[in-house]
Write a protein that holds these residues in place. Structure first.
Motif, PDB file in Angstrom:
ATOM      1  N   ARG A  17       0.896  -1.090  -0.181  1.00  0.00           N
ATOM      2  CA  ARG A  17      -0.140  -0.108   0.100  1.00  0.00           C
ATOM      3  C   ARG A  17       0.984   1.277   0.117  1.00  0.00           C
ATOM      4  O   ARG A  17       0.879   2.094  -0.821  1.00  0.00           O
ATOM      5  CB  ARG A  17      -0.876  -0.053   1.371  1.00  0.00           C
ATOM      6  CG  ARG A  17      -1.925   0.903   1.388  1.00  0.00           C
ATOM      7  CD  ARG A  17      -3.282   0.682   0.195  1.00  0.00           C
ATOM      8  NE  ARG A  17      -3.203   1.910  -0.446  1.00  0.00           N
ATOM      9  CZ  ARG A  17      -3.044   2.298  -1.769  1.00  0.00           C
ATOM     10  NH1 ARG A  17      -2.753   1.218  -2.538  1.00  0.00           N
ATOM     11  NH2 ARG A  17      -3.340   3.351  -2.190  1.00  0.00           N
ATOM     12  N   SER A  20       2.649   1.715  -3.194  1.00  0.00           N
ATOM     13  CA  SER A  20       1.733   2.325  -4.315  1.00  0.00           C
ATOM     14  C   SER A  20       1.442   3.675  -4.349  1.00  0.00           C
ATOM     15  O   SER A  20       1.499   4.507  -5.348  1.00  0.00           O
ATOM     16  CB  SER A  20       0.451   1.462  -4.135  1.00  0.00           C
ATOM     17  OG  SER A  20      -0.479   2.175  -4.808  1.00  0.00           O
ATOM     18  N   GLU A  21       1.391   4.106  -3.147  1.00  0.00           N
ATOM     19  CA  GLU A  21       1.269   5.606  -2.841  1.00  0.00           C
ATOM     20  C   GLU A  21       2.366   6.234  -3.443  1.00  0.00           C
ATOM     21  O   GLU A  21       2.469   7.223  -4.145  1.00  0.00           O
ATOM     22  CB  GLU A  21       1.142   6.062  -1.518  1.00  0.00           C
ATOM     23  CG  GLU A  21      -0.393   5.656  -0.964  1.00  0.00           C
ATOM     24  CD  GLU A  21      -1.445   6.361  -1.599  1.00  0.00           C
ATOM     25  OE1 GLU A  21      -1.591   7.414  -1.642  1.00  0.00           O
ATOM     26  OE2 GLU A  21      -2.601   5.530  -1.998  1.00  0.00           O
ATOM     27  N   SER A 104       0.134  -6.868 -10.030  1.00  0.00           N
ATOM     28  CA  SER A 104       0.118  -5.635  -9.722  1.00  0.00           C
ATOM     29  C   SER A 104       0.319  -4.657 -11.072  1.00  0.00           C
ATOM     30  O   SER A 104      -0.507  -3.911 -11.260  1.00  0.00           O
ATOM     31  CB  SER A 104       1.185  -5.305  -8.709  1.00  0.00           C
ATOM     32  OG  SER A 104       1.012  -3.806  -8.419  1.00  0.00           O
ATOM     33  N   SER A 149      -8.589   4.394  -7.208  1.00  0.00           N
ATOM     34  CA  SER A 149      -7.675   3.993  -5.866  1.00  0.00           C
ATOM     35  C   SER A 149      -8.428   2.645  -5.282  1.00  0.00           C
ATOM     36  O   SER A 149      -7.765   1.459  -4.854  1.00  0.00           O
ATOM     37  CB  SER A 149      -7.848   5.043  -4.960  1.00  0.00           C
ATOM     38  OG  SER A 149      -7.022   6.212  -5.407  1.00  0.00           O
ATOM     39  N   ALA A 150      -9.653   2.496  -5.302  1.00  0.00           N
ATOM     40  CA  ALA A 150     -10.394   1.213  -4.812  1.00  0.00           C
ATOM     41  C   ALA A 150      -9.957   0.078  -5.737  1.00  0.00           C
ATOM     42  O   ALA A 150      -9.793  -0.854  -5.178  1.00  0.00           O
ATOM     43  CB  ALA A 150     -11.787   1.525  -5.064  1.00  0.00           C
ATOM     44  N   HIS A 152      -7.134  -0.500  -7.238  1.00  0.00           N
ATOM     45  CA  HIS A 152      -5.617  -0.674  -7.164  1.00  0.00           C
ATOM     46  C   HIS A 152      -5.644  -1.316  -5.651  1.00  0.00           C
ATOM     47  O   HIS A 152      -5.043  -2.183  -5.168  1.00  0.00           O
ATOM     48  CB  HIS A 152      -4.785   0.522  -7.016  1.00  0.00           C
ATOM     49  CG  HIS A 152      -4.727   1.247  -8.355  1.00  0.00           C
ATOM     50  ND1 HIS A 152      -4.612   0.276  -9.522  1.00  0.00           N
ATOM     51  CD2 HIS A 152      -4.659   2.249  -8.824  1.00  0.00           C
ATOM     52  CE1 HIS A 152      -4.460   1.180 -10.557  1.00  0.00           C
ATOM     53  NE2 HIS A 152      -4.381   2.311 -10.247  1.00  0.00           N
ATOM     54  N   HIS A 153      -6.343  -0.838  -4.787  1.00  0.00           N
ATOM     55  CA  HIS A 153      -6.361  -1.423  -3.304  1.00  0.00           C
ATOM     56  C   HIS A 153      -6.773  -2.940  -3.290  1.00  0.00           C
ATOM     57  O   HIS A 153      -6.185  -3.785  -2.475  1.00  0.00           O
ATOM     58  CB  HIS A 153      -7.068  -0.460  -2.387  1.00  0.00           C
ATOM     59  CG  HIS A 153      -6.854   0.702  -1.940  1.00  0.00           C
ATOM     60  ND1 HIS A 153      -7.114   1.471  -0.829  1.00  0.00           N
ATOM     61  CD2 HIS A 153      -5.900   1.620  -2.655  1.00  0.00           C
ATOM     62  CE1 HIS A 153      -6.499   2.686  -0.711  1.00  0.00           C
ATOM     63  NE2 HIS A 153      -5.814   2.661  -2.065  1.00  0.00           N
ATOM     64  N   GLU A 156      -4.119  -4.929  -4.951  1.00  0.00           N
ATOM     65  CA  GLU A 156      -2.800  -4.978  -4.055  1.00  0.00           C
ATOM     66  C   GLU A 156      -3.179  -6.031  -2.907  1.00  0.00           C
ATOM     67  O   GLU A 156      -2.123  -7.054  -2.618  1.00  0.00           O
ATOM     68  CB  GLU A 156      -2.501  -3.614  -3.565  1.00  0.00           C
ATOM     69  CG  GLU A 156      -2.054  -2.778  -4.545  1.00  0.00           C
ATOM     70  CD  GLU A 156      -2.435  -1.231  -4.035  1.00  0.00           C
ATOM     71  OE1 GLU A 156      -2.677  -1.058  -3.042  1.00  0.00           O
ATOM     72  OE2 GLU A 156      -1.888  -0.190  -4.811  1.00  0.00           O
ATOM     73  N   THR A 157      -4.490  -6.172  -2.594  1.00  0.00           N
ATOM     74  CA  THR A 157      -4.656  -7.242  -1.494  1.00  0.00           C
ATOM     75  C   THR A 157      -4.642  -8.553  -2.012  1.00  0.00           C
ATOM     76  O   THR A 157      -3.903  -9.415  -1.508  1.00  0.00           O
ATOM     77  CB  THR A 157      -6.188  -6.787  -0.951  1.00  0.00           C
ATOM     78  OG1 THR A 157      -6.131  -5.664  -0.561  1.00  0.00           O
ATOM     79  CG2 THR A 157      -6.398  -7.933   0.001  1.00  0.00           C
TER      80      THR A 157
END
Length: 170
Positions: A17, A20-21, A104, A149-150, A152-153, A156-157
């Motif tokens: 996370r 990613s940012e 990813s 963003s959602a 990607h989150h 990423e999970t």
């Protein structure tokens, strides 16, 4: 020793996370951020902040800018998650790490090639009744940004879950 998977998962998810940012907001170039959604039907004009020269970019440049962004984004994730895992005493299996990074990279490219009217996230949002929210850019909100963003989150999970496969602690 086999790792306690929930703790390893939480650690890798946090590292991913953060990476990613960093990759999206600190590493991504201004050029890539503007041009990655360009197409021949929806060209993007970029003005160099130093020279003030204007250039127009279509599909080929949009794909190249998105590819460049996704490569630096994924490299950032590999470096941050790799260094963080090492510092935490987590050994990630190389094949699991490669698979997680591939997830990813692929899902990030799919989302970030935001060709107006043709981008994956816009099409999904429209199909499920979120098209208006996707296009919202008022009241201090940007729907496309939040849905991106959602997306990607979520991926990423999944990538962090894959990365924990065969993970061990030192």
């Amino acid at each position: 020793m086999h790792a306690h998977r929930p703790a390893v998962f939480a650690a890798l998810l946090g590292l991913t996370r953060a990476a990613s940012e960093i990759g999206d907001f600190w590493i991504q170039s201004h050029f890539c951020a503007l041009v990655k959604g360009a197409s021949d039907d929806h060209p993007v004009t970029y003005q160099d902040p130093v020279t003030e020269e204007k250039t127009t970019h279509g599909t080929a440049d949009g794909r190249k800018a998105c590819l460049q962004h996704c490569l630096t984004y994924t490299a950032t994730q590999a470096i941050v998650a790799g260094a963080g895992a090492r510092a935490l005493g987590i050994r990630v299996h190389p094949a699991a790490a490669a698979a997680a990074l591939a997830i990813s990279f692929t899902t990030h490219y799919a989302a970030d090639r935001r060709v107006p009217g043709k981008g994956l996230l816009e099409r999904i949002a429209t199909k499920i009744g979120k098209g208006g929210f996707y296009k919202l850019a008022d009241f201090g909100m940007n729907g496309a940004f939040h849905l991106d963003s959602a997306w990607h989150h979520g991926w990423e999970t999944v990538a962090a879950m894959v990365a924990t496969t065969k993970a061990t602690t030192r």
